[in-house]
Scaffold this motif. Structure first.
Motif, mmCIF file in Angstrom:
data_model
loop_
_atom_site.group_PDB
_atom_site.id
_atom_site.type_symbol
_atom_site.label_atom_id
_atom_site.label_comp_id
_atom_site.label_asym_id
_atom_site.label_seq_id
_atom_site.Cartn_x
_atom_site.Cartn_y
_atom_site.Cartn_z
ATOM 1 N N ILE A 1 50.782 34.355 40.750
ATOM 2 C CA ILE A 1 50.197 33.368 39.830
ATOM 3 C C ILE A 1 49.029 32.662 40.513
ATOM 4 C CG2 ILE A 1 50.610 31.163 38.675
ATOM 5 C CD1 ILE A 1 53.420 32.132 38.019
ATOM 6 N N ASP A 2 49.198 32.302 41.782
ATOM 7 C CA ASP A 2 48.154 31.595 42.525
ATOM 8 C C ASP A 2 47.195 32.549 43.222
ATOM 9 O OD1 ASP A 2 49.224 29.068 41.860
ATOM 10 O OD2 ASP A 2 50.686 29.239 43.492
ATOM 11 N N GLY B 1 43.174 43.747 39.554
ATOM 12 C CA GLY B 1 43.465 44.293 38.232
ATOM 13 C C GLY B 1 44.107 43.324 37.275
ATOM 14 N N MET B 2 44.455 42.131 37.742
ATOM 15 C CA MET B 2 45.135 41.179 36.862
ATOM 16 C C MET B 2 44.258 40.787 35.678
ATOM 17 S SD MET B 2 48.152 39.861 36.722
ATOM 18 C CE MET B 2 48.811 38.933 35.321
ATOM 19 N N GLY C 1 46.793 47.517 43.495
ATOM 20 C CA GLY C 1 46.538 46.766 42.276
ATOM 21 C C GLY C 1 47.688 46.747 41.305
ATOM 22 N N VAL C 2 47.550 45.884 40.325
ATOM 23 C CA VAL C 2 48.606 45.645 39.357
ATOM 24 C C VAL C 2 48.422 46.527 38.133
ATOM 25 C CG1 VAL C 2 47.388 43.809 38.105
ATOM 26 C CG2 VAL C 2 49.891 43.777 38.234
ATOM 27 N N THR C 3 49.529 46.889 37.517
ATOM 28 C CA THR C 3 49.536 47.499 36.192
ATOM 29 C C THR C 3 50.636 46.821 35.387
ATOM 30 O OG1 THR C 3 51.160 49.243 36.707
ATOM 31 C CG2 THR C 3 48.821 49.735 37.136
ATOM 32 N N GLY C 4 50.525 46.888 34.073
ATOM 33 C CA GLY C 4 51.569 46.320 33.237
ATOM 34 C C GLY C 4 52.909 46.970 33.493
#
Length: 310
Positions: free
Chosen positions: A95-96, A101-102, A70-73
């Motif tokens: 983006i697509d 987590g976004m 997952g993503v984090t800032g």
């Protein structure tokens, strides 16, 4: 000096060590490259500017972390600051196909890219917002009085923040031909982004679409600064602007943001504007603070001035 003790202290979350690494990231970021893998092992991603020259293997590892769990800032900021082609390709893909987590983040992928000085345009292409070359910007008294019209909001004489030749090497990335003059209100620009319409003959006109914020109350007219910036020698790298220190004003290169990155959108087309330079308050006044940031979108003929302070 970078040594094992400094890296170990940073991994242990020592504030002084992190401050030292932040300074190195601005002055000589290439020196951090041998240590980035170890810092990533320890999940040390702040300050993200440490990853400015991250090599492909480090960038690939951060991308794999986002794709895997997952993503984090912090991960996005490190990728954005790397400015690596692999980071661009991954962020364009996300983006697509948003990673897990976004939906917990407060801004989108393009805003994260802008923290690194580039953006992903609507057609999916990459565009660098900042230059690869930076030059000292020395403030000197204008050779002749600057007769400017009054600000329509506070009646202060408009301020000529910069008067530039588009051929300056620090402007190579913005695609401007001719004279580029930034004329704005030094007072009102501290409260909101102010736009002007600019022309290659040095014309600079207050944009009628500027919106006065409700919290900007009545103000007495103030005389603007009478100093104009003059380009000096090239800086050692594009990241040596300082929003805090005297002598930190810089033409071209990348800004030092006091807060989050703030690249305005062009009023004409909505595309993110190119960064031109930073004027530090300490260069106007020994007790000055804050910084003015100058931007332009050459295709539409709009210039902008933003301001940040602590």
């Amino acid at each position: 000096m970078i040594d094992e003790e400094l890296i170990s202290r940073a991994i242990a979350d020592d504030d002084d060590a992190m401050e030292e690494l932040t300074e190195i990231a601005d002055s000589e970021p290439e020196r951090l490259v041998p240590y980035l893998g170890r810092l990533l092992d320890a999940d040390v991603l702040w300050p993200a500017t440490m990853y400015r020259y991250a090599p492909a293997d480090v960038v690939e590892r951060i991308i794999a972390l986002v794709d895997g769990d997952g993503v984090t800032g912090a991960r996005l900021l490190a990728l954005a600051n790397s400015r690596h082609q692999l980071a661009f390709e991954a962020m364009r893909r996300w983006i697509d196909q948003p990673p897990a987590g976004m939906d917990t983040l407060h801004v989108g992928m393009r805003e994260y890219a802008e923290e690194g000085g580039w953006t992903i345009d609507p057609d999916g292409s990459r565009r660098d917002l900042c230059g690869d070359a930076a030059f000292e910007w020395h403030l000197r008294e204008a050779p002749e009085p600057l007769f400017n019209p009054a600000c329509p909001w506070c009646a202060s004489p408009l301020w000529t923040a910069a008067d530039l030749d588009g051929a300056e090497p620090g402007l190579a990335h913005v695609g401007w031909t001719g004279r580029l003059r930034f004329r704005t209100c030094h007072f009102c620009s501290c409260y909101t982004t102010l736009f002007s319409e600019v022309t290659p003959d040095g014309g600079s006109t207050w944009w009628a679409g500027n919106v006065r914020p409700d919290y900007l109350g009545a103000a007495q007219p103030e005389e603007p600064p009478t100093k104009l910036p003059s380009p000096g020698p090239a800086r050692g790298n594009p990241f040596q602007a300082s929003a805090w220190s005297a002598g930190g004003s810089t033409l071209g290169g990348h800004p030092q943001w006091i807060q989050d990155a703030e690249h305005p959108g062009c009023p004409g087309c909505g595309r993110t504007m190119d960064y031109v330079g930073l004027l530090g308050g300490a260069d106007f006044d020994e007790y000055g603070e804050g910084a003015y940031y100058l931007h332009v979108h050459s295709a539409c003929g709009f210039a902008a001035v933003t301001y940040q302070q602590s």
